[in-house]
Write an enzyme that holds these catalytic residues in place. Structure first.
Site, short mmCIF file in Angstrom:
data_model
loop_
_atom_site.label_atom_id
_atom_site.label_comp_id
_atom_site.label_asym_id
_atom_site.label_seq_id
_atom_site.Cartn_x
_atom_site.Cartn_y
_atom_site.Cartn_z
N ARG A 21 0.82 -1.24 0.07
CA ARG A 21 0.15 0.13 -0.02
C ARG A 21 0.90 1.12 -0.15
O ARG A 21 1.74 1.44 0.85
CB ARG A 21 -0.92 -0.03 1.29
CG ARG A 21 -2.16 0.59 1.13
CD ARG A 21 -3.26 -0.09 2.05
NE ARG A 21 -3.86 -1.30 1.82
CZ ARG A 21 -4.69 -1.90 2.74
NH1 ARG A 21 -5.14 -1.05 3.88
NH2 ARG A 21 -5.05 -2.95 2.56
N SER A 112 -7.70 -0.62 -0.10
CA SER A 112 -8.82 -0.80 0.76
C SER A 112 -9.75 0.56 1.05
O SER A 112 -10.31 1.03 0.26
CB SER A 112 -8.08 -1.23 2.12
OG SER A 112 -9.02 -1.91 2.85
N HIS A 113 -9.43 0.87 2.42
CA HIS A 113 -10.33 2.13 2.75
C HIS A 113 -9.63 3.30 2.75
O HIS A 113 -10.04 4.43 3.30
CB HIS A 113 -10.73 1.85 4.46
CG HIS A 113 -9.38 1.45 5.32
ND1 HIS A 113 -8.63 0.33 5.02
CD2 HIS A 113 -8.73 2.18 6.00
CE1 HIS A 113 -7.90 0.45 5.72
NE2 HIS A 113 -7.65 1.37 6.28
N LYS A 125 -3.12 -6.01 -3.49
CA LYS A 125 -3.41 -7.15 -2.48
C LYS A 125 -3.11 -8.36 -3.17
O LYS A 125 -3.87 -8.78 -4.28
CB LYS A 125 -4.70 -7.24 -2.10
CG LYS A 125 -5.26 -6.16 -0.88
CD LYS A 125 -6.74 -6.22 -0.55
CE LYS A 125 -6.82 -5.21 0.62
NZ LYS A 125 -8.13 -5.48 1.28
N ASP A 276 -16.35 -0.66 2.41
CA ASP A 276 -15.23 0.30 2.07
C ASP A 276 -14.94 0.19 0.83
O ASP A 276 -15.59 -0.45 -0.06
CB ASP A 276 -14.03 -0.13 3.15
CG ASP A 276 -13.50 -1.48 2.51
OD1 ASP A 276 -13.91 -2.24 1.94
OD2 ASP A 276 -12.07 -1.71 2.68
N ASP A 278 -12.74 -1.44 -1.31
CA ASP A 278 -12.69 -3.06 -1.95
C ASP A 278 -13.81 -4.15 -1.31
O ASP A 278 -13.68 -4.89 -1.88
CB ASP A 278 -11.31 -3.54 -1.88
CG ASP A 278 -10.83 -3.55 -0.59
OD1 ASP A 278 -11.11 -2.96 0.47
OD2 ASP A 278 -10.05 -4.68 -0.38
N ASP A 280 -14.54 -5.25 1.67
CA ASP A 280 -14.33 -6.21 2.47
C ASP A 280 -14.63 -5.85 3.93
O ASP A 280 -15.11 -6.54 5.02
CB ASP A 280 -12.80 -6.83 2.60
CG ASP A 280 -11.79 -5.89 2.60
OD1 ASP A 280 -12.07 -4.56 2.58
OD2 ASP A 280 -10.61 -6.30 2.57
N ARG A 281 -14.56 -4.42 4.16
CA ARG A 281 -15.03 -3.97 5.45
C ARG A 281 -16.44 -3.40 5.58
O ARG A 281 -17.15 -3.08 4.64
CB ARG A 281 -14.23 -2.58 6.02
CG ARG A 281 -12.63 -2.80 5.89
CD ARG A 281 -11.91 -1.65 6.34
NE ARG A 281 -10.80 -2.04 6.62
CZ ARG A 281 -9.76 -1.44 7.27
NH1 ARG A 281 -10.24 -0.59 8.33
NH2 ARG A 281 -8.52 -1.86 7.50
N THR A 343 -3.27 -9.38 13.90
CA THR A 343 -4.31 -8.63 12.90
C THR A 343 -3.71 -9.20 11.63
O THR A 343 -2.74 -9.04 11.25
CB THR A 343 -3.82 -7.05 13.27
OG1 THR A 343 -4.30 -6.72 14.46
CG2 THR A 343 -4.40 -6.40 12.16
N GLU A 362 -12.66 -9.08 12.91
CA GLU A 362 -11.69 -8.24 13.59
C GLU A 362 -12.25 -6.82 13.94
O GLU A 362 -13.38 -6.30 13.25
CB GLU A 362 -10.52 -7.64 12.67
CG GLU A 362 -9.63 -9.01 12.20
CD GLU A 362 -8.53 -8.60 11.36
OE1 GLU A 362 -7.34 -8.60 11.64
OE2 GLU A 362 -8.79 -8.51 10.14
N SER A 364 -11.27 -3.95 13.05
CA SER A 364 -11.09 -2.97 11.96
C SER A 364 -12.26 -3.42 11.27
O SER A 364 -12.12 -3.27 9.69
CB SER A 364 -10.00 -3.29 11.36
OG SER A 364 -9.68 -4.56 10.74
N LYS A 375 -12.50 -11.04 4.62
CA LYS A 375 -13.73 -10.46 5.05
C LYS A 375 -14.79 -10.12 4.19
O LYS A 375 -14.38 -9.70 2.95
CB LYS A 375 -13.39 -9.34 6.10
CG LYS A 375 -12.58 -8.15 5.57
CD LYS A 375 -12.14 -7.57 6.84
CE LYS A 375 -11.29 -6.27 6.54
NZ LYS A 375 -9.83 -6.47 6.26
N ARG A 494 -1.82 2.19 17.42
CA ARG A 494 -3.22 1.91 17.43
C ARG A 494 -3.11 1.61 18.92
O ARG A 494 -2.44 0.84 19.41
CB ARG A 494 -3.75 0.90 16.69
CG ARG A 494 -3.71 1.02 15.22
CD ARG A 494 -4.84 0.49 14.56
NE ARG A 494 -4.56 0.44 13.21
CZ ARG A 494 -4.92 1.21 12.20
NH1 ARG A 494 -5.24 2.52 12.62
NH2 ARG A 494 -4.89 1.06 10.87
#
Ligand code: G16
Length: 539
Positions: A21, A112-113, A125, A276, A278, A280-281, A343, A362, A364, A375, A494
């Protein structure tokens, strides 16, 4: 014709939590993508027998990168590529396509997000034949290749039209442009009772699905509006845009504030879900109610019997160590296996393959199950719609009932962003060294009972992974610290804060976790080290 191009390594091509990323400007430097792709192909034997999926979340630079991937794959003799029409495929649908067609892996181009555009982020990915992202040993081998690369191979064929279904060749590589939606939709129909959900969505039940201008828009329009009969317009921000229309496609209380505002207004619909970039979230909202991702996993697990695909029983459940312990209570009550992993969704794959778990999730904003190896935001949304359809309860009633049954794990994640990497690394190293001396100490009435680095021993391949530092308090509260592996701007610390109670179930997490948040800053010494008095983001 195939060209061999001389190149030099980029030092920064190590994959993070989920692939590579980078800022788009970094990724679009000369030979950057080429080096990375050639490095992956260098680690895969017998490419002439191998087939891969290629697609992405629609963000800027994907179309350019996908043309490069086709030409590099062809020059390396790859047997076949399946390319999502219009360069699109969601991360969960991609996992399904890889598994269903027994492919050797795939490239889903997504950060992703993270936001998109020339000033946003770009990502790759890389999945293997497992249908999930490559394992740490595989990413280490690829990184080594990136550090020693001297040349890459690329076909000089012209760009291809990827907007129409069909098959063509680049050198000897077959390229099939596929419909990225159809198989995934069939999969969802095989898991859930679409008739029951349709009855709900064609009643006076009001629902918003916010695709945040990411890849799930077309999937969601087909599933929720065309098949399940929800009114047109149910899917908001439903067209994939290269810059996500300026949205930061991260489905949480901050970046999906526009949706949160609607759901906390007096005219709020019954239910909302956001996905999100892609797909998955996910974020789940009821009327004036937010379901934390950790609670989401616990509620879904507790209600497995309501879903046709799971009604005969599930294996165990797993979560990342940083995710709250809410699902642990459910696993104990159900008498099913329970696992904590580092994670990263890749750590669930061995547990799924060995039938140790069915569900996983998760903090996230991720939930999923073993039908794929990623996910899945649409799956989570259909699961919630099923629970609502079966129970007739509102989102808030479902979650309150859950807390009454199991107690509540109040939970917050505090993120300190943009920290210089050396400062963040030193903070974590010093904190780790100080852990033994914390045990027995009391902070504002909270006594540390245990403090240790989280080390995961994979029961299948016997590898061990260190990820995060955990502090337990004698009342069951926890603080977990770790550095993010998905950012593109310095380091992000985090801090995950959690407190378990069996009374005071409907309070504000901020209030319930005020003292622990303060303690978390004292213990990490984050303010003195970074100058930050408060986190940049609280979710
Ligand atoms: C990725 C991984 C997730 C992980 C998340 C957060 O999600 O697939 O398993 O939980 O990153 O990682 P971090 O805390 O290291 O930033 P996604 O949706 O970004 O691909």
């Amino acid at each position: 014709m195939i060209k061999t191009v001389k190149t030099t390594p980029y030092a920064d091509q190590k994959m993070g939590t989920a692939g590579l990323r980078k800022k788009t400007r970094t990724a679009s430097q000369e030979n950057y993508i080429e080096n990375f792709l050639q490095s992956i192909f260098n680690t895969i034997p017998n490419l002439n027998e191998k087939s891969f999926l290629v697609g992405g979340d629609g963000r800027y630079y994907n179309k350019i990168a996908i043309q490069k991937i086709i030409k590099i794959a062809a020059a390396n003799g790859v047997k076949k590529l399946y390319v999502g029409k219009d360069c699109l495929v969601s991360t969960p649908a991609g996992s399904h396509i890889i598994l269903e067609n027994h492919l050797d892996g795939g490239f889903v181009l997504s950060a992703s997000h993270n936001p998109g555009g020339i000033d946003g982020d770009f990502g790759i990915k890389y999945a293997t034949s497992s249908g999930g992202q490559c394992q740490p040993s595989e990413s280490a081998a690829i990184f080594e290749q990136t550090q020693n690369i001297t040349e890459y191979r690329i076909s000089d064929c012209p760009d291809f039209d990827l907007t129409k279904l069909g098959t063509f060749y680049c050198e000897n590589t077959e390229i099939e442009v596929i419909d990225p939606y159809v198989d995934y939709i069939k999969l969802m129909e095989s898991i859930f009772d679409f008739k029951k959900i349709k009855k709900l969505l064609t009643s006076d039940f009001r629902f918003i699905f916010d695709a945040m201008n990411g890849v799930t828009g077309p999937y969601a329009k087909k599933i929720f509006e065309e098949i399940l009969g929800a009114p047109k317009g149910t899917v908001a921000h439903g067209t994939p845009l290269e810059d996500f229309g300026g949205l930061h496609p991260d489905p949480n209380l901050i970046y999906a504030k526009h949706l949160v505002d609607i759901m906390y207004s007096d005219t709020a619909p019954d239910f909302a879900a956001a996905n999100d970039g892609d797909g998955d979230r996910n974020m789940i909202l009821g009327k004036k109610f937010f379901v934390s991702p950790s609670d989401c996993l616990a509620v879904l697990t507790d209600n497995y019997k309501l879903i046709p695909a799971y009604k005969n029983g599930i294996y165990g459940v797993a979560k990342s160590a940083a995710t709250s312990l809410a699902v642990k209570h459910v696993a104990e009550k159900l008498g099913i296996g329970y696992y904590e992993v580092p994670t990263g969704w890749k750590y669930f794959i061995n547990l799924m393959n060995s039938n140790r778990i069915t569900f996983c999730g998760e903090e996230s904003f991720g939930a999923g199950a073993s039908y794929i190896r990623e996910k899945d935001g649409i799956w989570a949304t259909l699961f919630w719609l099923s629970i609502i359809a079966e129970t007739g309860k509102s989102v808030k009633e479902i979650v309150l009932h859950h807390w009454q049954k199991y107690g509540r794990n109040y939970y917050l994640r505090n993120d300190f962003e943009g920290i210089p990497q050396d400062i963040a690394d030193k903070l974590m190293a010093d904190l780790e060294n100080s852990l033994p001396s914390l045990v027995g100490k009391t902070f504002d009435g909270y006594t540390v009972s245990e403090a240790y680095p989280f080390i995961y021993h994979d029961p299948v391949d016997k590898t061990s992974t260190k990820n995060g530092l955990i502090i337990h308090f004698s009342d069951g509260s926890r603080i977990v610290y770790r550095l993010s592996g998905t950012g593109t701007n310095g380091a992000t610390l985090r801090t995950y804060i959690e407190r378990y109670v069996t009374d005071k179930l409907d309070e504000e997490p901020d209030e319930m976790l005020k003292d622990l948040s303060h303690i978390s800053r004292i213990i990490s010494d984050v303010t003195a080290r970074t100058g930050k008095e408060q986190p940049d983001i609280i979710t």
